[in-house]
Every structure is written in structure tokens, then in C-alpha cells.
Design an enzyme around this catalytic site. Structure first.
Site, PDB file in Angstrom:
ATOM      1  N   LYS A 193       3.310  85.516  24.962  1.00  0.00           N
ATOM      2  CA  LYS A 193       4.181  84.705  24.101  1.00  0.00           C
ATOM      3  C   LYS A 193       3.520  84.464  22.739  1.00  0.00           C
ATOM      4  CE  LYS A 193       7.693  83.519  26.867  1.00  0.00           C
ATOM      5  NZ  LYS A 193       9.108  83.673  26.558  1.00  0.00           N
TER       6      LYS A 193
ATOM      7  N   THR B  58       6.705  79.090  24.456  1.00  0.00           N
ATOM      8  CA  THR B  58       6.295  78.110  25.457  1.00  0.00           C
ATOM      9  C   THR B  58       5.270  77.153  24.864  1.00  0.00           C
ATOM     10  OG1 THR B  58       4.952  77.828  27.462  1.00  0.00           O
ATOM     11  CG2 THR B  58       4.774  79.929  26.350  1.00  0.00           C
TER      12      THR B  58
ATOM     13  N   SER C 277      -3.092  82.128  30.149  1.00  0.00           N
ATOM     14  CA  SER C 277      -2.814  83.179  31.132  1.00  0.00           C
ATOM     15  C   SER C 277      -2.338  84.406  30.357  1.00  0.00           C
ATOM     16  CB  SER C 277      -1.716  82.755  32.123  1.00  0.00           C
ATOM     17  OG  SER C 277      -0.445  82.799  31.481  1.00  0.00           O
TER      18      SER C 277
ATOM     19  N   TYR D  68       0.405  85.837  30.714  1.00  0.00           N
ATOM     20  CA  TYR D  68       1.785  85.531  30.321  1.00  0.00           C
ATOM     21  C   TYR D  68       1.813  84.700  29.045  1.00  0.00           C
ATOM     22  CZ  TYR D  68       5.669  82.381  29.816  1.00  0.00           C
ATOM     23  OH  TYR D  68       6.668  81.619  29.267  1.00  0.00           O
ATOM     24  N   HIS D  69       1.092  83.594  29.035  1.00  0.00           N
ATOM     25  CA  HIS D  69       1.101  82.751  27.840  1.00  0.00           C
ATOM     26  C   HIS D  69       0.602  83.532  26.633  1.00  0.00           C
ATOM     27  CE1 HIS D  69       1.120  79.467  30.956  1.00  0.00           C
ATOM     28  NE2 HIS D  69       2.042  79.021  30.137  1.00  0.00           N
TER      29      HIS D  69
END
Lengths: 433, 433
Positions: free
Chosen positions: B185, B144, B179, B181-182
């Protein structure tokens, strides 16, 4: 100051807990004894016989009058970890409670996944527990110099100012870790940095070099307090292994050319660095990074120093070059900054002064406990699945055993050379090049 | 070419699987339907009614004559994933099978830990499965653009050349994800980079921007093939949410000043980018990074574009500024490079051309299915534990419900404004500033 030491039964954790306790801090240890468990799994033992933690703590209290609180449990279990934070209310938490061996993480998929999940989840849990129950507590997290890899530019302390296309910014230093373990520490560092920003936590990430030495003032008070001295291929670090090899007349096993250069520090500096971090907490919202080492050496530098130290003790020390089981540059530029802890008062112990007392003499003192079969590298970074140590230790070749007997008693050189050559042949057939 | 699409029942995965199948590639989907499960957990639904995967695949075969293999299971289970690789023998694996919503990862500790463990372990498993069973297979991994954060210098594609103290090196671009989530990644990216180096795997890391649009050529062939259109605060992205809000006469909810700038792309470009990556595989040992987006916009830019598009359709669209529930710069420099995919043949669809057809009209077509209660942000980045959506959706205020009734039927503006104001008051009391 109230300091919780997570992983306080391990090598750095134990020395740190005693040091801080002796300095008058109120100390708690949290540990689940997984470090001892991994020894059982791998079929290896620390050179120095370590006592059960309950006994160590009892004797520490008898000698010094200081008690250290003990919480037994796993930091990856949130209920346990949050109860430690709630009950003990630490002003600083020193987080050593991770799987810390690169070769262990490279055994196979299960060990890689275990290492990353264990380390990342433990640290995430700690971040949430601090945010929920002790948001002003200072997190002191053990990272590693191995997070940086070996870039062709100077390594700064955590951040670098970049000029790019006419603009400038200070950003986290780019990371190039070289094992699933080192990767787990990079993951931690990113997670910590984010929570400092999002939640205003205060953190110091200590990117530690390779620690050597067994003796600190506190552990020397009684043999029951002795610290670990790991020399096996998985948890042993290069300098420990070299000293043990020298002690039994075994050639020092340099991986590849030996130009691999890293930062090193004495365990007495580790404990002092942690104390310095405790006494100088990061600001709220700050994620501060210190490079925690005092000198940098190549592996070949170390081999030569051990050779010289061995000669002073009447040992004949030879150096062998094995094919490198790791994926790493064998010759490279390396210049890592490490001034911040010095500026805060660290007075380094130098390896040249410690090598004989804290390493060679300990290796000789416990020479009878040395298992030569656990020192050759069997975990190959290039393979996704490596034979487990427990299997290999069941197959010592008679040649190795008998020659080590001879060496142990007489220091005789020839038998030892045969043993080394046989083991080397075995290794090369496993590792390839 | 044999291509396995992991996560092929999700938004990008489904469009990609059909596109590649239609182009004549042999396609397999692996999925465990967790994306559908999260809708149940959160009490939300995609705007567009999607069919069970078995039905979608059956109809695809009826229409096109192309069959897509289906493997049902979880990539975090190695036995499952390795069997997919062994059985299907893919030449390329496209890995979408991750938890992909930043707000979901910020709900609380369990969701943060789940997101990181799920994503990191799934990717580690895939790396090991490729190394063990299909080492020449090309890994195409969805990353991302959010991995980079918003540095004050130009964002390059994965790597940056740094001159520092008179030396120069090209290193991984420093990451500042915003975050859990980030962060997951970023962890993946580091793990992938390492295995390319250690094991010689070939990988393309697609750092994708925010994807918009529902309609691709393939999904438009039959309503049973329709793709997801998520607009809730957790899985919905900003542009979808704005279009849905405009469709029901609800003010667009801009977080903070709206200067947050990101890269965006049409779903039709997502599928083409993946095909380009497939057709131009990375070299052995190469970890290549493409920034996969076509245009960059600020949130306020988007709001204004939706406003203009809405006016063309006779809608009155207002813009509200809510306090930002995220921790992010609300105004910042942003210039991210994205030329590599263009050089390989990508011909971008531009938002200005797609906004009406692929977004506004879909939002209007399914207006009756819109649940206005799921659009306001209730997950606050600054809190370690946020109220779950399932709770909040059980408490719609009567004012909101009745006003939306009115809007849905008459497009009347006043009732809607009251609803928005009430919801906003509720939000501000939850989120703070």
C-alpha cells in the site's frame, strides 16, 4: 571475505567485482545479461566496446591469478537466486541487479511495470533467500539519491529526527522519487527496512548519486577489461552525454534551465564505498543508509566544466537548452548530507581532476563509435506511451549524418550547428514544453 | 455520477457499490472473485453465507430497480482494465481490488511476492488506463492507516510540515508499514503521488482504519445481499474474531499485551466516506490523503468492550494473551488525525452503539457456522515460511471439537477452557515468543 556481486556484468557491478577481487576478496558474479539485452532493444551501444563476460573473466584470471565465480541467471527466479546464496555462502551480497534507468521506466506502461516488478521481486527474493539460507550475511543494496527528490530542507542519510506538536521521533526520511524507476528503489528501501526489523537482517542501503568515469585501476589493466560508457538518452547519464557531445562538436543538451542539482561521484569512489560497507557491516537488525556521492553540481555547472575541459583539448563546446522532458524542478534548494562514508575512510576523487582523463579522453578515443542520433531525449515524462528508440534510430536525418562526418574529421563548427538545430526542432515537436 | 468499484465483490467493495447505487449513482463493479478463491485456498469461510455475485446483483435489481454493471476480470491484466475504463467512462473509480490481508502476505515468499505484484501492478495499470483514456476521472484509492506504523509523534493526514535546520517544507508523511501487505500500500501511495504530479491525475488516497460491522442499510434489505464477516486468522480482523469467540464461549485471543492501538470505523462510515470523496473530487494534479477512521482503540480496549457486550447477552467472556505472532510495538504512543472527512460531512457511527447489533448478534445468529480451528494465529511474522492453513485445518484435535460441541449447545465453560488451553499450547510451540 566472500562477496557476491549481483549484476556484476553491468557498469558499477563489473568495476566493483574486479576491485574486490583485486583486494583479495573471494568474489562471485550473478548476472543474466539483461543490461546487454536492453542495448539491443534500444538499438544503442556503449561507447567502449565491451567483451563477453566469459572472456572478461578469463582475462582477469590470466592477468591477476584471481578467479571470479560466475552464476548465470535471473534474480527474479527464486530457485536460481537461492542456489547462489546456498552454494556460494556469501558474507556480503552487493545488489546491483536492477533495471537502473529512469527514462527506460518512463517509456510506457510495460516498461514501468517491468521495472517495478523486476526490481521489487528481485530484492524480495534476495531478502527471503538471505533469511532462509544466510541470515547473518550483510546485504549491500544500491539505492539512489533520486529517492529523496528535491525537498526544500536538507537531505539527511536515510532518517530524520522530527519535532512535531511537542514530541520527537526519528523516522525514515520522506521520499519523493521522480520516475517509476526511482519509485522502485523507494519500494525496495521500505521492503528492506521492514525485513531488518522483522527478521533481524543486516543491511546497508547505499543511496548513490550519479556515477561518472570509466577507468578504475583494475579495468585499466587490459583493454579486454574495459567498462561501459553509456551516453544514449536512456542509459547514459548527463556527464557522459556532455563529454560525448563535446567530443564530436555537438552542443551540450541541457534540459530546461539546468538548475537541476544532484550528487555525483567517480566510479573509483563507488567501488571503494562498497568495500567500506563490506568491511564495516551493519549490525544485526540494522538498516543503515549512506548517501553515496562526493560532490553536488547543477546540470549547468557540469556543462560549464565540460566546456572548459573541452577548450583545453582544443574543442569548441556550445550549450543548448532543450525543453525538459522530465517532470522536475529546474531550480531548487539542494543540500544533501554525505558524511558517513567519509567518516569510514572514503577519500573522494574530485570531478575537476577526473574530467579530462576518465571522461573527455575516453570520449575522444572512441569518437568513431559515437551515434549522435541516440542522445536527444525522446521519452517524455508527461506522456504515458513514448515512441521506442528502435524506431527513432531508424530515421536519422541526412543533415545530421553529414555534419557529424565533417565535425568528426575537421572539428568544423557550422555544419554541426545545423545538425543540432535540426535535431532540436525535431525534439521540440516531440516533447512539447 | 458514474462510479466504477474495482473489487466490488469483496467486503468493503460490495457495501460501497450498493450504497452508491442506492444513492442514485450509476455503478459498475469489476471483480475477478479472487477474494472467494482465497477462502478456498485457506480452507475458511465467511461467517455469513454469501451468494454468487450474479445472484446478488439480480436481487438488488429486483428490490431496487437499480442495475449495477458487472465486468469480470483481473485488474493486473491491462487489456481488461483499460476496456472497463473505456467502456464505462467512469467519473470516479474506487479501487478496492487488492489483496488486503497482512497475514496472507506474511505466509511465505510466494504470498509476499504475489501481494506486492498484484497490488502494485493493478494500481499501476489503473493509473495508466486513467491517463490514457479518462484523465479527468477521480481515483479514490483504498490505502490503510497501517502505512504509517506507530511513530512516536502525531500522525497527520498524508503530509507533514517539517522544520529542519532553519528551513521548512511540507513532505509526504514518513511511512513505517509492518507487513508485506502494508508495504504494498505504501508502494501504491508513492506511485499515485508521482502520477498526480507527472500527469495531472486527481486522486484521493483513503488511509482506512480497521473496518467492522456487516450491516448497512442496503445489505439489510434482503438476506441474499448479506455482506462478508471474516473471522479467521488471515482475513478476519480483530473485532470480528473477538465477537465470534465470545459467541461460542471461547476466550478472546489478544496478541501480546494488547496495547496495540489502531483506528477503527463502522462499515456504514466506509461507504459514506467513499461517497464524500466522490462528491468532493481532488483537484487536477492533487494527491489528497484522508485518514479514514472514526475512533481509536487498543486491542485490550476492544476485548473489554466485547466482554461487556457479551455479558449483556448472558455470555461469559474471558480474555487470553497469546504471544504476538506479529512484529509490532505492544505498547506505544498513537494519535492519528482524522478531521478532513468530518469537515466534509461524515457523521460517525460509534462502536459502542454498533457492537451489539452489527457484530455480536450477527455472530450469534450464524454461530453454527463458526469453525473455531481457524482463529488461532499460525502465521508468524518472524518466519519466512509458515505452514499453510489448509494443512492446519485438517488436524483439529478431538478435544477442541468435542468441547466446542458442548459450548455450542450449553455454553458450558470448562470444556471450552480446556480447548482453549490446548490450542494455546499448540500455538506457543509454533509461534515462539
Amino acid at each position: 571475505m566472500r562477496v557476491a556481486v549481483l549484476g556484476g556484468d553491468g557498469y558499477c557491478g563489473w568495476a566493483t567485482a574486479l576491485y574486490l577481487s583485486n583486494k583479495g576478496h573471494s568474489v562471485a558474479i550473478a548476472d543474466n545479461f539483461s543490461r546487454r539485452q536492453w542495448d539491443h532493444e534500444l538499438g544503442v551501444q556503449t561507447l567502449t566496446p565491451i567483451r563477453p563476460l566469459s572472456e572478461r573473466l578469463r582475462i582477469w584470471q590470466e592477468i591477476t591469478g584471481n578467479s571470479i565465480d560466475l552464476f548465470v541467471g535471473d534474480v527474479t527466479e527464486y530457485d536460481f537466486l537461492s542456489s547462489v546464496i546456498k552454494d556460494f555462502e556469501p558474507e556480503a551480497v552487493v545488489h546491483f541487479a536492477e533495471q537502473r534507468a529512469a527514462p527506460y521506466s518512463m517509456i510506457d506502461r510495460k516498461h514501468a511495470v517491468f521495472t517495478q516488478v523486476n526490481n521489487v521481486v528481485g530484492t524480495l527474493n534476495l531478502l527471503f533467500a538471505l533469511r532462509e539460507f544466510q541470515p547473518d550475511c550483510h546485504l549491500i543494496k544500491l539505492g539512489t539519491m533520486g529517492e529523496y527528490g528535491t525537498p526544500n530542507i536538507d537531505i539527511e542519510e536515510g532518517y530524520i529526527t522530527i519535532e512535531h506538536n511537542g514530541r520527537r521521533d526519528t523516522v525514515p526520511y520522506p521520499k519523493q522519487p521522480g520516475s517509476f524507476y526511482h519509485l522502485s528503489k523507494v519500494h525496495d528501501s521500505h521492503n528492506i527496512m521492514f525485513t531488518c526489523k522483522a527478521w533481524g537482517l543486516r543491511a546497508t542501503d547505499l543511496n548513490q548519486g550519479v556515477v561518472y568515469g570509466t577507468v578504475t585501476y583494475e579495468v585499466a589493466l587490459d583493454e579486454a577489461l574495459i567498462n561501459r560508457f553509456d551516453y544514449d538518452e536512456v542509459f547514459g547519464t548527463v556527464l557522459n552525454r556532455f563529454c560525448v557531445q563535446a567530443a564530436i562538436g555537438y552542443p551540450l543538451t541541457v534540459y530546461g534551465k539546468g538548475g537541476q542539482t544532484r550528487g555525483f561521484l567517480d566510479i573509483r569512489d563507488t567501488v571503494r564505498c562498497v568495500e567500506i560497507a563490506c568491511l564495516n557491516p551493519a549490525a544485526q537488525g540494522e538498516c543503515r543508509v549512506f548517501n553515496q556521492f562526493t560532490e553536488q553540481f547543477s546540470v549547468l555547472d557540469l556543462a560549464r566544466m565540460v566546456q572548459t575541459a573541452g577548450e583545453k583539448l582544443g574543442l569548441t563546446v556550445e550549450v543548448d537548452h532543450l525543453s525538459d522532458p522530465r517532470v522536475e524542478a529546474q531550480e531548487h534548494y539542494y543540500n544533501a548530507k554525505h558524511s558517513k562514508l567519509i567518516e569510514l575512510g572514503l577519500e573522494p576523487h574530485l570531478l575537476s581532476d577526473s574530467l579530462l582523463d576518465s571522461l573527455m579522453n575516453v570520449a575522444l578515443q572512441y569518437r568513431d563509435r559515437i551515434d549522435a542520433s541516440v542522445m536527444l531525449p525522446r521519452i517524455n515524462w508527461r506522456q504515458p506511451c513514448n515512441e521506442r528508440r528502435t524506431q527513432s534510430t531508424r530515421e536519422p536525418t541526412p543533415v545530421v549524418e553529414s555534419s557529424l562526418e565533417i565535425v568528426g574529421k575537421s572539428g568544423g563548427k557550422n555544419g554541426n550547428r545545423i545538425a543540432a538545430r535540426n535535431s532540436r526542432r525535431e525534439l521540440n515537436s516531440k516533447v512539447g514544453s
